[in-house]
Design a protein around this motif. Structure first.
Motif, PDB file in Angstrom:
ATOM      1  N   VAL A  34       0.871  -1.183   0.000  1.00  0.00           N
ATOM      2  CA  VAL A  34       0.000   0.000   0.000  1.00  0.00           C
ATOM      3  C   VAL A  34       0.903   1.226   0.000  1.00  0.00           C
ATOM      4  O   VAL A  34       1.738   1.401   0.890  1.00  0.00           O
ATOM      5  CB  VAL A  34      -0.935   0.007   1.230  1.00  0.00           C
ATOM      6  CG1 VAL A  34      -1.786   1.278   1.228  1.00  0.00           C
ATOM      7  CG2 VAL A  34      -1.833  -1.233   1.239  1.00  0.00           C
ATOM      8  N   VAL A  76       1.091  -6.733   4.839  1.00  0.00           N
ATOM      9  CA  VAL A  76       1.028  -5.444   4.133  1.00  0.00           C
ATOM     10  C   VAL A  76       2.366  -4.720   4.238  1.00  0.00           C
ATOM     11  O   VAL A  76       2.898  -4.537   5.337  1.00  0.00           O
ATOM     12  CB  VAL A  76      -0.096  -4.542   4.693  1.00  0.00           C
ATOM     13  CG1 VAL A  76      -0.106  -3.208   3.972  1.00  0.00           C
ATOM     14  CG2 VAL A  76      -1.452  -5.219   4.567  1.00  0.00           C
ATOM     15  N   HIS A  77       2.874  -4.323   3.091  1.00  0.00           N
ATOM     16  CA  HIS A  77       4.061  -3.469   3.041  1.00  0.00           C
ATOM     17  C   HIS A  77       3.569  -2.045   2.789  1.00  0.00           C
ATOM     18  O   HIS A  77       3.002  -1.764   1.735  1.00  0.00           O
ATOM     19  CB  HIS A  77       4.993  -3.910   1.906  1.00  0.00           C
ATOM     20  CG  HIS A  77       5.405  -5.347   2.025  1.00  0.00           C
ATOM     21  ND1 HIS A  77       6.461  -5.738   2.796  1.00  0.00           N
ATOM     22  CD2 HIS A  77       4.870  -6.475   1.503  1.00  0.00           C
ATOM     23  CE1 HIS A  77       6.579  -7.063   2.745  1.00  0.00           C
ATOM     24  NE2 HIS A  77       5.620  -7.535   1.966  1.00  0.00           N
ATOM     25  N   SER A  78       3.785  -1.198   3.770  1.00  0.00           N
ATOM     26  CA  SER A  78       3.224   0.154   3.698  1.00  0.00           C
ATOM     27  C   SER A  78       4.370   1.128   3.415  1.00  0.00           C
ATOM     28  O   SER A  78       5.251   1.319   4.248  1.00  0.00           O
ATOM     29  CB  SER A  78       2.542   0.416   5.052  1.00  0.00           C
ATOM     30  OG  SER A  78       2.249   1.736   5.227  1.00  0.00           O
ATOM     31  N   HIS A 110       6.227   4.704   2.397  1.00  0.00           N
ATOM     32  CA  HIS A 110       6.064   6.144   2.671  1.00  0.00           C
ATOM     33  C   HIS A 110       7.256   6.933   2.152  1.00  0.00           C
ATOM     34  O   HIS A 110       8.390   6.541   2.349  1.00  0.00           O
ATOM     35  CB  HIS A 110       5.975   6.383   4.182  1.00  0.00           C
ATOM     36  CG  HIS A 110       4.875   5.592   4.810  1.00  0.00           C
ATOM     37  ND1 HIS A 110       3.651   6.123   5.077  1.00  0.00           N
ATOM     38  CD2 HIS A 110       4.823   4.290   5.189  1.00  0.00           C
ATOM     39  CE1 HIS A 110       2.878   5.187   5.602  1.00  0.00           C
ATOM     40  NE2 HIS A 110       3.572   4.065   5.681  1.00  0.00           N
ATOM     41  N   THR A 117       6.284  -1.094   7.792  1.00  0.00           N
ATOM     42  CA  THR A 117       6.318   0.229   7.152  1.00  0.00           C
ATOM     43  C   THR A 117       7.731   0.511   6.627  1.00  0.00           C
ATOM     44  O   THR A 117       8.726   0.083   7.218  1.00  0.00           O
ATOM     45  CB  THR A 117       5.895   1.348   8.134  1.00  0.00           C
ATOM     46  OG1 THR A 117       6.768   1.323   9.251  1.00  0.00           O
ATOM     47  CG2 THR A 117       4.462   1.167   8.596  1.00  0.00           C
ATOM     48  N   SER A 169       0.629   7.829   2.662  1.00  0.00           N
ATOM     49  CA  SER A 169       0.652   8.083   4.107  1.00  0.00           C
ATOM     50  C   SER A 169      -0.616   8.750   4.600  1.00  0.00           C
ATOM     51  O   SER A 169      -0.681   9.167   5.750  1.00  0.00           O
ATOM     52  CB  SER A 169       1.842   8.985   4.444  1.00  0.00           C
ATOM     53  OG  SER A 169       3.021   8.457   3.913  1.00  0.00           O
ATOM     54  N   ALA A 178      -4.859   5.540   2.512  1.00  0.00           N
ATOM     55  CA  ALA A 178      -3.853   4.482   2.624  1.00  0.00           C
ATOM     56  C   ALA A 178      -3.976   3.788   3.980  1.00  0.00           C
ATOM     57  O   ALA A 178      -3.991   2.550   4.070  1.00  0.00           O
ATOM     58  CB  ALA A 178      -2.449   5.067   2.445  1.00  0.00           C
ATOM     59  N   SER A 179      -4.103   4.567   5.054  1.00  0.00           N
ATOM     60  CA  SER A 179      -4.144   3.945   6.387  1.00  0.00           C
ATOM     61  C   SER A 179      -5.415   3.105   6.548  1.00  0.00           C
ATOM     62  O   SER A 179      -5.388   2.017   7.118  1.00  0.00           O
ATOM     63  CB  SER A 179      -4.062   5.007   7.477  1.00  0.00           C
ATOM     64  OG  SER A 179      -5.257   5.733   7.556  1.00  0.00           O
ATOM     65  N   LEU A 214       2.180  -6.077   9.366  1.00  0.00           N
ATOM     66  CA  LEU A 214       2.352  -4.742   8.765  1.00  0.00           C
ATOM     67  C   LEU A 214       3.793  -4.298   8.907  1.00  0.00           C
ATOM     68  O   LEU A 214       4.337  -4.260  10.011  1.00  0.00           O
ATOM     69  CB  LEU A 214       1.422  -3.736   9.477  1.00  0.00           C
ATOM     70  CG  LEU A 214       1.608  -2.259   9.122  1.00  0.00           C
ATOM     71  CD1 LEU A 214       1.405  -2.019   7.629  1.00  0.00           C
ATOM     72  CD2 LEU A 214       0.632  -1.386   9.919  1.00  0.00           C
ATOM     73  N   VAL A 233      -4.965  -0.188   4.735  1.00  0.00           N
ATOM     74  CA  VAL A 233      -4.091  -1.101   5.484  1.00  0.00           C
ATOM     75  C   VAL A 233      -4.899  -1.799   6.584  1.00  0.00           C
ATOM     76  O   VAL A 233      -4.873  -3.039   6.717  1.00  0.00           O
ATOM     77  CB  VAL A 233      -2.903  -0.319   6.113  1.00  0.00           C
ATOM     78  CG1 VAL A 233      -2.168  -1.190   7.126  1.00  0.00           C
ATOM     79  CG2 VAL A 233      -1.951   0.169   5.037  1.00  0.00           C
ATOM     80  N   LEU A 241      -2.637   1.726  14.201  1.00  0.00           N
ATOM     81  CA  LEU A 241      -1.594   1.171  13.326  1.00  0.00           C
ATOM     82  C   LEU A 241      -0.330   0.846  14.124  1.00  0.00           C
ATOM     83  O   LEU A 241       0.275  -0.211  13.962  1.00  0.00           O
ATOM     84  CB  LEU A 241      -1.267   2.169  12.208  1.00  0.00           C
ATOM     85  CG  LEU A 241      -2.361   2.314  11.146  1.00  0.00           C
ATOM     86  CD1 LEU A 241      -2.249   3.654  10.434  1.00  0.00           C
ATOM     87  CD2 LEU A 241      -2.261   1.170  10.129  1.00  0.00           C
TER      88      LEU A 241
END
Ligand SMILES: Cc1cc2nc3c(=O)[nH]c(=O)nc-3n(C[C@H](O)[C@H](O)[C@H](O)COP(=O)(O)OP(=O)(O)OC[C@H]3O[C@@H](n4cnc5c(N)ncnc54)[C@H](O)[C@@H]3O)c2cc1C
Length: 438
Positions: A206, A229-231, A233, A307, A209, A213-214, A305, A217, A290
């Motif tokens: 995803v 999930v690879h978040s 930013h 980030t 920021s 997006a949040s 998750l 997630v 999160l």
């Protein structure tokens, strides 16, 4: 006014889009009808691409709420006596007292239900399932004397256009050619997610920021405990939106007057400063959720998750079973590669300098030094040359009116009032040539 041919119609004005901004405009006319005001006689047609009214249907997720005060609904700042207020909605649903006890903002589901409740009462002149595909100039003796607004099933001739079509999803250029059922913007989130069925792919990336997006997630992780999930930013990660009372005064009407009075360069500077009040930020409770999720997972020895801070996507390619994405660290320039099944673009929304729907009218539109529309305080677009057509932008005026006048409920009701009165004034200004174009 009347039908010229089965699917061709002359009308005083056409409003493109019947989302909140279009509905707020319709409420002005409906209130005027009830009060016998002069606005009540105008014939405005509303054309809406969707089949019904839902507010941001693709992100109608449980656990989400609104980030404006409920007084900033479709009508109250304009006319607190209007029967289309959120208070009237609560009263009609028998939830007035319970809402008072709730102690939190209205949920997005409830707000969407409110918007739909109003829509059903003011949609007499609305055509749903009517996406506007093109606006054609009608030129007579060298003069732009009208436009034809085209939908797949009908055509509307008018001299007055109100563009209420909302902002457009921002899709970064490196993803544009790859858009697919497994690489999509959050504006398609629920449709795409549901199409993937019950057994969702495991590896997700995803990008972004901000709020969309949040929320994506949290929804993904909540749906399936096997999902990773690879978040990603560009900055340090999810950051809080600006919640202070003083900066949030940018959402008040006097700030629009101030913003509109500034010169071009100063508007740019002001807009950059004010972005933190609305864009690319999340609420404290969401940030807490999160961060807690990552923390609790660490205790449980899992990692749903992850980030990635200070990263830009420098390369993305389709592979046999998904996507290979190269991330480059913005400070160290080091790269890393991720293999994922699905990519969600939480990359926000944008307003074009010239909305694509107006592209055929460009020869008659004045442009500022950036090449964007010139828009007066009443949201009327400046034209040039021989032109009998007037255009208003209803929610597409960020560059001329500031952050509160686009992508927010704050000034929607007051903006609709200004546009309605300007429209009335325009219609009362006689033009010799008949509108009839065929
Ligand atoms: C997920 C999300 C949450 C948000 N939450 C808040 C919030 O809590 N508070 C707040 O103040 N703002 C919020 N916003 C900002 C949001 O833009 C406004 O709340 C509001 O939806 C703007 O209304 P609008 O009618 O201008 O645009 P939209 O809501 O985008 O509606 C535009 C309408 O035009 C129609 N349309 C578009 N093109 C065409 C066409 N060619 N022909 C016919 N119809 C067309 C669309 O189908 C749509 O119905 C949020 C935005 C998002 C994406």
């Amino acid at each position: 006014m009347g039908n010229l041919a089965p699917h061709t119609m002359d009308t005083d004005a056409v409003c493109i889009g019947f989302g909140p901004a279009g509905i707020a405009l319709s409420c002005v006319f409906e209130d005027a009808r009830e009060e016998g005001g002069s606005l009540s006689t105008l014939d405005v047609r509303y054309l809406e691409a969707a089949e019904d009214t839902q507010w941001h249907r693709e992100l109608l997720l449980s656990g989400t709420d609104i980030n404006h005060h409920v007084f900033r609904d479709l009508v109250t700042p304009r006319n607190p006596r209007s029967r289309f207020s959120f208070a009237m909605y609560l009263k009609s649903q028998g939830r007035m007292f319970d809402f008072g006890l709730l102690g939190r903002p209205a949920s997005r589901h409830e707000w969407s239900d409110y918007v739909g409740w109003v829509s059903r009462q003011v949609d007499r002149h609305t055509h749903f399932n009517a996406p506007v595909t093109e606006i054609l100039p009608v030129i007579r003796d060298g003069r732009l004397c009208a436009v034809q607004v085209k939908t797949p099933d009908a055509s509307f001739n008018t001299r007055n256009l109100v563009l209420s079509s909302g902002s457009a999803p921002r899709v970064p250029v490196e993803f544009q050619a790859l858009l697919s059922p497994t690489l999509f913007h959050t504006s398609q989130f629920l449709t795409r997610l549901n199409a993937l069925g019950d057994s969702l792919p495991k590896r997700w990336l995803v990008l972004g920021s901000g709020q969309s997006a949040s929320e994506s997630v949290l929804e993904l992780i909540g749906r399936d405990r096997n999902i990773e999930v690879h978040s990603v930013h560009r900055s340090a990660g999810f950051k809080l939106t600006q919640l202070g009372q003083f900066p949030n005064r940018v959402f008040a009407p006097d700030h629009v007057d101030y913003f509109h009075s500034l010169n071009h360069a100063a508007r740019h500077r002001f807009l950059d400063w004010s972005r933190s009040t609305n864009y690319a930020g999340i609420d404290p409770d969401e940030s807490q959720k999160l961060f807690s999720l990552i923390y609790e997972d660490a205790i449980a020895g899992r990692k749903r998750l992850q980030t990635y801070a200070y990263q830009v996507v420098s390369q993305v390619e389709k592979t046999e079973d998904g996507y290979r994405v190269v991330l480059t660290d913005t400070f160290s320039q080091r790269t890393q590669t991720l293999d994922v099944d699905v990519i969600v673009l939480g990359t926000g929304y944008q307003q074009y300098l010239i909305p694509p729907l107006l592209s055929n009218l460009q020869p008659w539109l004045k442009a500022d030094i950036d090449g964007g529309l010139v828009i007066d305080r009443d949201y009327n677009v400046a034209t040039r040359g021989e032109c009998d057509v007037s255009v208003w932008v209803n929610g597409l005026s960020e560059r001329s009116h500031g952050i509160s006048d686009s992508q927010s409920f704050s000034l929607m009701a007051l903006r609709a009032e200004r546009i309605a009165h300007a429209l009335e004034h325009s219609l009362n200004t006689p033009i010799d040539a008949p509108l009839l174009t065929q």
